[in-house]
Scaffold this motif. Structure first.
Motif, PDB file in Angstrom:
ATOM      1  N   UNK A 375      -8.557  18.322 -11.608  1.00  0.00           N
ATOM      2  CA  UNK A 375      -8.586  16.907 -11.666  1.00  0.00           C
ATOM      3  C   UNK A 375      -7.957  16.335 -10.497  1.00  0.00           C
ATOM      4  N   UNK A 376      -8.300  15.302 -10.209  1.00  0.00           N
ATOM      5  CA  UNK A 376      -7.820  14.400  -9.085  1.00  0.00           C
ATOM      6  C   UNK A 376      -7.698  13.005  -9.265  1.00  0.00           C
ATOM      7  N   UNK A 377      -6.638  12.304  -9.513  1.00  0.00           N
ATOM      8  CA  UNK A 377      -6.729  10.619  -9.811  1.00  0.00           C
ATOM      9  C   UNK A 377      -6.030  10.175  -8.202  1.00  0.00           C
ATOM     10  N   UNK A 378      -6.888   8.990  -8.011  1.00  0.00           N
ATOM     11  CA  UNK A 378      -6.461   8.763  -6.473  1.00  0.00           C
ATOM     12  C   UNK A 378      -6.552   6.911  -6.600  1.00  0.00           C
ATOM     13  N   UNK A 379      -5.468   6.533  -5.930  1.00  0.00           N
ATOM     14  CA  UNK A 379      -5.352   4.935  -5.746  1.00  0.00           C
ATOM     15  C   UNK A 379      -5.031   4.782  -4.318  1.00  0.00           C
ATOM     16  N   UNK A 380      -5.840   3.836  -3.787  1.00  0.00           N
ATOM     17  CA  UNK A 380      -5.588   3.667  -2.014  1.00  0.00           C
ATOM     18  C   UNK A 380      -5.587   2.073  -2.069  1.00  0.00           C
ATOM     19  N   UNK A 381      -4.651   1.398  -1.225  1.00  0.00           N
ATOM     20  CA  UNK A 381      -4.527   0.138  -0.787  1.00  0.00           C
ATOM     21  C   UNK A 381      -4.452   0.066   0.643  1.00  0.00           C
ATOM     22  N   UNK A 382      -5.325  -1.069   1.251  1.00  0.00           N
ATOM     23  CA  UNK A 382      -5.254  -1.222   2.527  1.00  0.00           C
ATOM     24  C   UNK A 382      -5.278  -2.847   2.950  1.00  0.00           C
ATOM     25  N   UNK A 383      -4.478  -3.260   3.667  1.00  0.00           N
ATOM     26  CA  UNK A 383      -4.078  -4.524   4.146  1.00  0.00           C
ATOM     27  C   UNK A 383      -4.313  -4.926   5.600  1.00  0.00           C
ATOM     28  N   UNK A 384      -5.117  -5.567   5.790  1.00  0.00           N
ATOM     29  CA  UNK A 384      -5.177  -6.021   7.324  1.00  0.00           C
ATOM     30  C   UNK A 384      -4.463  -7.238   7.570  1.00  0.00           C
ATOM     31  N   UNK A 385      -3.350  -7.160   8.267  1.00  0.00           N
ATOM     32  CA  UNK A 385      -2.452  -8.478   8.693  1.00  0.00           C
ATOM     33  C   UNK A 385      -3.234  -9.169   9.667  1.00  0.00           C
ATOM     34  N   UNK A 386      -4.023  -8.310  10.609  1.00  0.00           N
ATOM     35  CA  UNK A 386      -4.878  -8.846  11.676  1.00  0.00           C
ATOM     36  C   UNK A 386      -5.765  -7.992  12.263  1.00  0.00           C
ATOM     37  N   UNK A 387      -6.367  -8.395  13.383  1.00  0.00           N
ATOM     38  CA  UNK A 387      -7.239  -7.150  13.887  1.00  0.00           C
ATOM     39  C   UNK A 387      -6.515  -6.088  14.327  1.00  0.00           C
ATOM     40  N   UNK A 392      -2.174   1.003   5.391  1.00  0.00           N
ATOM     41  CA  UNK A 392      -2.663   1.833   4.248  1.00  0.00           C
ATOM     42  C   UNK A 392      -1.730   2.676   3.470  1.00  0.00           C
ATOM     43  N   UNK A 393      -1.713   2.535   2.178  1.00  0.00           N
ATOM     44  CA  UNK A 393      -0.989   3.355   1.470  1.00  0.00           C
ATOM     45  C   UNK A 393      -1.539   3.612   0.051  1.00  0.00           C
ATOM     46  N   UNK A 394      -0.830   4.681  -0.716  1.00  0.00           N
ATOM     47  CA  UNK A 394      -1.659   5.095  -1.718  1.00  0.00           C
ATOM     48  C   UNK A 394      -1.002   6.277  -2.604  1.00  0.00           C
ATOM     49  N   UNK A 395      -1.455   6.874  -3.705  1.00  0.00           N
ATOM     50  CA  UNK A 395      -0.829   8.034  -4.327  1.00  0.00           C
ATOM     51  C   UNK A 395      -2.054   8.596  -4.927  1.00  0.00           C
ATOM     52  N   UNK A 396      -1.609   9.996  -5.041  1.00  0.00           N
ATOM     53  CA  UNK A 396      -2.785  10.990  -5.398  1.00  0.00           C
ATOM     54  C   UNK A 396      -1.682  11.819  -6.635  1.00  0.00           C
ATOM     55  N   UNK A 428       0.280   4.756   5.751  1.00  0.00           N
ATOM     56  CA  UNK A 428      -0.200   4.913   7.245  1.00  0.00           C
ATOM     57  C   UNK A 428      -0.360   3.681   7.828  1.00  0.00           C
ATOM     58  N   UNK A 429      -0.068   3.523   9.003  1.00  0.00           N
ATOM     59  CA  UNK A 429      -0.327   2.200   9.689  1.00  0.00           C
ATOM     60  C   UNK A 429      -1.237   2.684  11.230  1.00  0.00           C
ATOM     61  N   UNK A 430      -2.223   1.548  11.353  1.00  0.00           N
ATOM     62  CA  UNK A 430      -3.050   1.479  12.485  1.00  0.00           C
ATOM     63  C   UNK A 430      -2.710   0.359  13.278  1.00  0.00           C
ATOM     64  N   UNK A 431      -2.295   0.483  14.448  1.00  0.00           N
ATOM     65  CA  UNK A 431      -1.874  -0.526  15.543  1.00  0.00           C
ATOM     66  C   UNK A 431      -2.552  -0.527  16.576  1.00  0.00           C
ATOM     67  N   UNK A 432      -3.273  -1.624  16.912  1.00  0.00           N
ATOM     68  CA  UNK A 432      -4.044  -1.833  17.992  1.00  0.00           C
ATOM     69  C   UNK A 432      -3.579  -2.493  19.099  1.00  0.00           C
ATOM     70  N   UNK A 433      -2.845  -2.004  20.132  1.00  0.00           N
ATOM     71  CA  UNK A 433      -1.838  -2.911  21.124  1.00  0.00           C
ATOM     72  C   UNK A 433      -3.041  -3.686  21.961  1.00  0.00           C
ATOM     73  N   UNK A 434      -4.135  -3.117  22.209  1.00  0.00           N
ATOM     74  CA  UNK A 434      -5.278  -3.712  22.762  1.00  0.00           C
ATOM     75  C   UNK A 434      -6.667  -2.886  22.753  1.00  0.00           C
TER      76      UNK A 434
END
Length: 718
Positions: A375-387, A392-396, A428-434
């Motif tokens: 079995x696998x239970x999953x919850x993932x949340x993602x917040x866009x603070x800007x472009x 992203x964070x979550x639990x498995x 995990x964070x995604x950062x686009x500097x440009x």
């Protein structure tokens, strides 16, 4: 009359004196003037556009606190709080938007396919139109660099890793049993039909912190979001029958396919090197139900089942008579997932998956019965603070219950198995500097109950776009995995096996042409070692194994230079050694070929309404151990060659005849040798070659699609 004119002039003068001038200049981050930007006060009609020197100027009657808004295509909006009475000329700087088609993407270690992919290396239809793949997802992936062709297994071996080091996910949820039933040294097929999937991500290393329990690779399959129309697909094949149907409603849809495979008629016609008592038979099916919620959320329910059985006599160099192998396998997989949005720029993905596999295996008179519940239970949340910044964070939570029973007619029996639960958290964070520079950083931590041990797994990636056509990427990550089932069922006092990945990637992509070059280094620690000929209940186990893998992967794809022709060429060089299992010392494992080359071509002949496909795969020899010699693993098989061809003829808009032949030249490929456990009377160990079950595989199929538009067909799925 004169007093009226004087009064009007006084009013106009008062109005003009009440107006405030809003002006300034606009440049980008490099100091270049930006022309044509819209500048205005939010909620008013007061505004202007910037000229060639980036200058803007307008007057307003507004007072107090206001919001100055500036917009320009391919740039991030500016929203600045100002006080009208205190406003002074400003020099404003506008950032380039990162949500554009030419923005940088992190590509190290990852191949993507799908309509929304900015960089596509292998499209979904390639999976089934590749000559020699016979509609198997894994077989098509083996034409990509970084993979090994292990013909006696049929599973995914990636960059020096064994097949169990790759995990498969459907809509983000793990599949514990991704392969069909098979016997020793006979290739297995993937369980999943490509027809229900719209996208794929195949990581050869350095994958996201969202995923774990894989030392080498993850394969992510995404089911179709919304079918285009209602349709029925009928398949008549030399190996069986197939039926598929899709129904659509206002907010929901349902798709299913059924497949019946029976190799007995085929094997009457084509001689086999295997002695079958009952050739392979299976009944399988898949279905996916989709429901679109009012809040733009999507609920999916996916289910697949497979019942297979076969009976054969296998030659064994350690037995005077062939070993009779009688297998019955039942497999069921189910998942339900939800993806939606809430609040301000929040995305949620949740789901639960359950898998069941049961095998009943007869080995002569001995019986092996095993079963696995996962079995696998999953919850993932993602917040866009800007472009530019996304978190992203979550639990498995994974649960595995495996049991196995071995029984002999004389009365001896042995029971084994294990229970394991794994809890994991990640961020995990995604950062686009440009548009040219992007960064990803993540951390995953897990705890496995069977090992009573936790992990901390840092991961990071960086991408820099040097021009509109090319970019570089770097990736690093630590990856942990519990030892595989073959060991855990006998012994529990293990540690996590571990790899560290270092990847450097170069990508060139323009006008239907793509060059991808990647160098990597993998370091293995805590690999399982045991004594004896095979892993058994009485073996001595440890985590003292070590190893490494390093190499270069190259891929060139072109679907634009010659009309109606698309092709790709891949090459991999790998240097890998391991001291693990029952190895005497560090050597190249027996499943690794140092040089791997594939070329895949597809050409559409419009006058014949036909697509012709050719695939050629070449691998250098693989090492094997000859116990008749002193040195360990110092021999190599001959090189592997396989030339496959296919032809799809569009009889009418919705009817297709498809013919394919694998290994057209009849190359006698050898995947290794099995040696006797003890020497014979002459003091030599006898051996047996591991070869293909037939020199060639022939396939003929008729595919008929029935749909409302009377034009849709299965050409994309062949």
């Amino acid at each position: 009359m004169k007093p009226i004119i004087t009064f009007l002039l006084l009013i106009m003068t008062a109005i003009l004196q009440a107006q405030t001038k809003i002006e300034g200049t606009l440049t980008n981050s490099k100091g270049k003037y930006l022309a044509g930007a819209n500048v205005y006060l939010d909620g008013t009609y007061d505004g202007a556009s910037t000229d060639a020197q980036g200058f803007f100027s307008f007057e307003t009657l507004e007072k107090g606190n206001q919001i100055l808004v500036i917009t320009l295509l391919f740039h991030e909006d500016i929203r600045q709080d100002i006080v009208i009475e205190d406003y002074k000329l400003q020099a404003l700087v506008m950032k380039e938007s990162v949500n554009t088609l030419d923005a940088v993407v992190i590509s190290a270690g990852t191949f993507q396919a799908g309509d929304n992919s900015k960089v596509t290396a292998l499209k979904p239809l390639d999976i089934v139109t590749t000559a020699g793949s016979a509609g198997d997802i894994v077989a098509a992936l083996q034409t990509l660099p970084g993979t090994q062709t292990v013909g006696e297994s049929g599973r995914l071996f990636v960059r020096g890793g064994e097949s169990d080091e790759t995990q498969t996910f459907v809509d983000g949820l793990r599949v514990a049993q991704p392969y069909g039933a098979s016997a020793n040294n006979l290739p297995a097929r993937g369980r999943f039909s490509p027809f229900l999937f719209s996208g794929m991500t195949f990581s050869t290393g350095g994958y996201s912190a969202e995923y774990g329990e894989a030392l080498s690779s993850v394969l992510l399959l995404n089911t179709i979001e919304e079918p285009a129309q209602e349709q029925t697909d009928i398949s008549l094949m030399t190996v069986g029958l197939g039926l598929g149907n899709t129904q659509k409603w206002e907010k929901s849809s349902l798709s299913f396919n059924l497949s019946y495979i029976n190799l007995q008629p085929y094997q009457w016609l084509v001689p086999q090197k295997v002695s079958w008592n009952k050739p392979y038979q299976s009944l399988s099916g898949e279905t996916v139900y989709r429901y679109k919620l009012n809040n733009n959320g999507m609920l999916k329910v996916y289910a697949a089942f497979d019942h297979a059985n076969f009976d054969l006599n296998q030659e064994d160099v350690n037995e005077s008579k062939p070993v009779r192998v009688d297998m019955k396998n039942d497999n069921f997989y189910f998942n339900t997932s939800y993806r939606g949005m809430f609040g301000t720029q929040w995305t949620i993905q949740s789901g639960i998956a359950y898998g069941y596999s049961h095998n009943n295996i007869g080995l002569n008179q001995n019986i092996v019965t095993n079963g696995e519940h996962s079995s696998h239970l999953k919850l993932k949340l993602r917040k866009s603070f800007s472009e530019r910044v996304k978190l992203t964070f979550g639990v498995d939570y994974f649960i595995t219950d495996f049991t196995e029973k071995y029984k002999e007619p004389a009365g001896f029996q042995f029971n084994s198995g294990y229970n394991n639960s794994i809890g994991a958290v990640y961020a995990e964070t995604d950062i686009f500097l440009s548009r040219q520079l992007a960064f990803k950083a993540g951390l995953r931590s897990s705890y496995a109950s069977v090992l009573q041990q936790g992990t901390v797994e840092p991961r990071a990636a960086l991408a820099y776009k040097v021009s509109g056509k090319s970019q570089f990427s770097l990736a690093y990550g630590d990856f942990y995995q519990t030892p595989k089932q073959d060991y855990l069922k006998y012994y529990k006092n293990f540690e996590h096996e571990k790899t560290a990945h270092y990847i450097f990637n170069y990508l060139y992509n323009i006008d239907g042409k793509m060059l991808r070059a990647e160098a990597y280094y993998k370091k293995y620690d805590n690999l399982v070692k045991y004594n004896g000929i095979t892993a058994a209940y009485d073996s001595q186990y440890s985590n003292s194994g070590r190893g490494y893998a390093q190499g270069i992967d190259l891929l060139w794809r072109d679907n634009n230079t010659i009309k109606n022709l698309e092709y790709w060429v891949s090459y991999s060089y790998i240097d890998s050694k391991r001291d693990y299992r029952n190895y005497e010392h560090s050597v190249t494992p027996s499943y690794i070929a140092r040089h791997n080359f594939s070329i895949v071509t597809k050409y559409w002949i419009n006058s014949l309404r036909s697509q012709v496909g050719i695939t050629h795969s070449f691998n250098s020899g693989r090492p094997y151990d000859n116990p008749n010699e002193t040195a360990f693993m110092n021999r190599q098989t001959k090189c592997y060659n396989n030339l496959s061809m296919s032809w799809a003829w569009l009889m009418s808009p919705q009817k297709i005849v498809y013919i394919s032949v694998s290994n057209v030249t009849g190359s006698s490929n050898v995947f290794g040798y099995t040696y006797a456990n003890n020497p014979g009377a002459d003091g030599q160990y006898a051996r047996q070659a591991i070869t293909q079950q037939a020199s060639r595989f022939f396939f003929v199929g008729f595919f008929w699609t029935i749909s409302d538009d009377k034009a849709k067909n299965q050409l994309d799925n062949l």
